[in-house]
Design an enzyme around this catalytic site. Structure first.
Site, PDB file in Angstrom:
ATOM      1  N   GLU A  64       7.437  -1.794  11.697  1.00  0.00           N
ATOM      2  CA  GLU A  64       5.692  -2.260  11.415  1.00  0.00           C
ATOM      3  C   GLU A  64       6.609  -3.907  10.645  1.00  0.00           C
ATOM      4  O   GLU A  64       7.730  -3.744   9.615  1.00  0.00           O
ATOM      5  CB  GLU A  64       5.030  -2.048  10.404  1.00  0.00           C
ATOM      6  N   SER A  71      -8.772  -4.781   9.015  1.00  0.00           N
ATOM      7  CA  SER A  71      -9.769  -4.927   9.621  1.00  0.00           C
ATOM      8  C   SER A  71      -9.650  -5.220  11.032  1.00  0.00           C
ATOM      9  O   SER A  71     -10.357  -4.662  11.842  1.00  0.00           O
ATOM     10  CB  SER A  71     -11.409  -5.041   9.072  1.00  0.00           C
ATOM     11  N   CYS A 130       0.749  -1.597  -0.143  1.00  0.00           N
ATOM     12  CA  CYS A 130       0.125  -0.141  -0.031  1.00  0.00           C
ATOM     13  C   CYS A 130       0.871   1.001  -0.262  1.00  0.00           C
ATOM     14  O   CYS A 130       0.044   1.957  -0.352  1.00  0.00           O
ATOM     15  CB  CYS A 130      -1.072   0.314   1.199  1.00  0.00           C
ATOM     16  N   ASN A 131       1.854   1.093   0.851  1.00  0.00           N
ATOM     17  CA  ASN A 131       2.778   2.717   0.566  1.00  0.00           C
ATOM     18  C   ASN A 131       4.515   2.237  -0.213  1.00  0.00           C
ATOM     19  O   ASN A 131       4.960   3.318  -0.314  1.00  0.00           O
ATOM     20  CB  ASN A 131       3.497   2.523   2.287  1.00  0.00           C
ATOM     21  N   GLN A 180       4.711  -5.975   8.958  1.00  0.00           N
ATOM     22  CA  GLN A 180       3.253  -6.726   7.549  1.00  0.00           C
ATOM     23  C   GLN A 180       4.843  -6.691   5.947  1.00  0.00           C
ATOM     24  O   GLN A 180       4.824  -7.624   5.257  1.00  0.00           O
ATOM     25  CB  GLN A 180       2.710  -5.806   7.460  1.00  0.00           C
TER      26      GLN A 180
END
Length: 435
Positions: A112, A192, A50-51, A114
């Protein structure tokens, strides 16, 4: 031959640009299969999160190779392409960048975890599509090991703030407290679930979860004593919500201006906070123009994740020392790959023979212009490359395996090479991946 990375990330491009480069695993595989037919590209890994989106490549001829890749990127980006969004690193700087990414030093959220699994997945997809060989098998395995080592030997991950927790903190900054807030989580994936967990940990009494697959929504809601909402009813729930946090993974907007205009009309002026942590974005940016709605996307979380910056800066210095140590060891590993001397000999012998034959041919055709000579020279170089591609690929794949010794002897016998890899014709620096 050179190592190169071409990419963009949260530091160089806004979310509206990055979302155009957010590739699914299937699309990454299709892109790699397309690249597999490009002779100038020996190995490639495509990392997309996503980044960030980054092309890692081993190019035979860097200048022409980069022109081809940049043309491909322009095609993928469409009208959104701008050179200032992209960075281009080569040699040891390419490797250092990869190691920093794997160690989460280059993440929006420093520390992080992930990103390490995302690198593993990207590398695995490249391997499955026959786009890695000795070089990237060596480099990416070392990068993954380095990422693990940094997390083990430093405390960089201890104070990290995840994107999901940052979203919750942002909601608390706006509302002051979320204990009595009516909260809707749109999406039922991993992000989520992490968000829901942080909501409960921060005092939320209950949450509502909606997803296209109702069973998934119910499964997530049940974990936190929440309530599942049918996907075609989530707009009705939005009418009474204080906060909507969305992370669906959809490739397009799922919350549109028209729908939210109808929702706001029924809210009687009550404020609504929308936090969109999806890439590509879930919420149409036009929604932010509606009265009473405050919209945040993933780029707005940067200030929130900046907590404990001093502590992480100290740990990051320790991590960088580990990275430099790993790079030094990797450099020696790449320099003395057991198959490399034979590969260099084979390349140099074929090039020597090509130039010898070419010289004789040119002597018999003095009428050729310089332009014509160059065309013939390039053509013979390409023939040489195509001829060598299969044996080079086989040696790359065999390096470090039980089949290595047998294949090395076969190649040396077939092409009359010195199997000790000594005294070959040519300049070894051509194969120094660090320059």
């Amino acid at each position: 031959m050179q190592l190169i990375v071409l990419g963009l990330n949260h530091k160089t491009a806004p979310v509206e640009v990055r979302e155009g480069f957010n590739f699914s695993a299937d699309r990454i595989a299709r892109i790699l299969r397309r690249l597999r037919n490009y002779d100038n590209l020996d190995e490639a890994v495509l990392l997309s999160t996503c980044n960030r989106t980054e092309f890692y490549m081993v190019l035979e001829e860097p200048v022409s190779g980069m022109k081809f890749i940049q043309t491909l990127v322009k095609h993928l980006a469409g009208d959104g392409y701008k050179t200032e969004y992209f960075y281009n690193l080569s040699g040891v700087n390419c490797v250092r960048h990869l190691f920093k990414v794997a160690s989460s030093l280059d993440s929006l959220v420093i520390g992080e975890g992930q990103i390490l699994s995302q690198i593993k997945n990207a590398y695995q997809i490249a391997r499955e599509n026959s786009m890695t060989g000795t070089i990237f098998n060596t480099i990416f395995n070392r990068a993954i090991a380095t990422g693990k080592r940094v997390r083990t030997e430093t405390k960089i991950a201890y104070s990290s703030v995840s994107v999901s927790s940052a979203a919750v903190d942002l909601a608390m900054d706006v509302l002051g407290s979320i204990e009595d807030a009516n909260i809707l989580v749109l999406g039922a994936g991993r992000m989520s679930e992490l968000t829901a967990r942080h909501l409960i940990d921060k005092g939320a009494k209950t949450i509502f979860v909606s997803n296209r697959n109702f069973d998934h929504a119910k499964e997530l809601a049940d974990k936190f004593n929440g309530t599942a909402i049918a996907y075609n009813k989530y707009l009705e729930q939005a009418e009474t919500s204080d906060i909507i946090i969305t992370s669906t993974g959809a490739p397009h907007y799922v919350i549109h201006e028209k729908d939210m205009r109808e929702v706001t009309a029924k809210r009687g002026g009550r404020p609504l906070i929308l936090i969109d942590i999806a890439v590509p974005r879930d919420v149409d940016p036009k929604v932010a123009q509606l009265p009473g709605i405050t919209l945040y996307n993933i780029d707005d979380l940067e200030g929130v994740v900046d907590t404990n910056k001093h502590f992480r800066t100290h740990e990051a210095k320790m991590a960088e020392a580990i990275i430099e140590e790993e790079i030094s060891e990797l450099k020696e590993r790449l320099r003395y790959l057991t198959m490399r001397p034979v590969m260099v000999q084979l390349h140099e012998k074929m090039n020597f023979l090509r130039e010898k034959v070419l010289k004789r041919a040119f002597a018999k055709m003095p009428e050729l212009t310089e332009h014509e000579r160059r065309i013939i020279d390039i053509m013979t170089q390409r023939l040489e490359h195509k001829f060598l591609r299969e044996p080079m690929t086989a040696m790359n794949a065999a390096a470090g395996t039980p089949d290595e010794e047998r294949l090395r002897k076969v190649i040396c016998e077939l092409f009359l090479l010195n199997d000790k890899g000594e005294d070959y014709i040519g300049d070894e620096n051509k194969f120094d991946y660090w320059d």
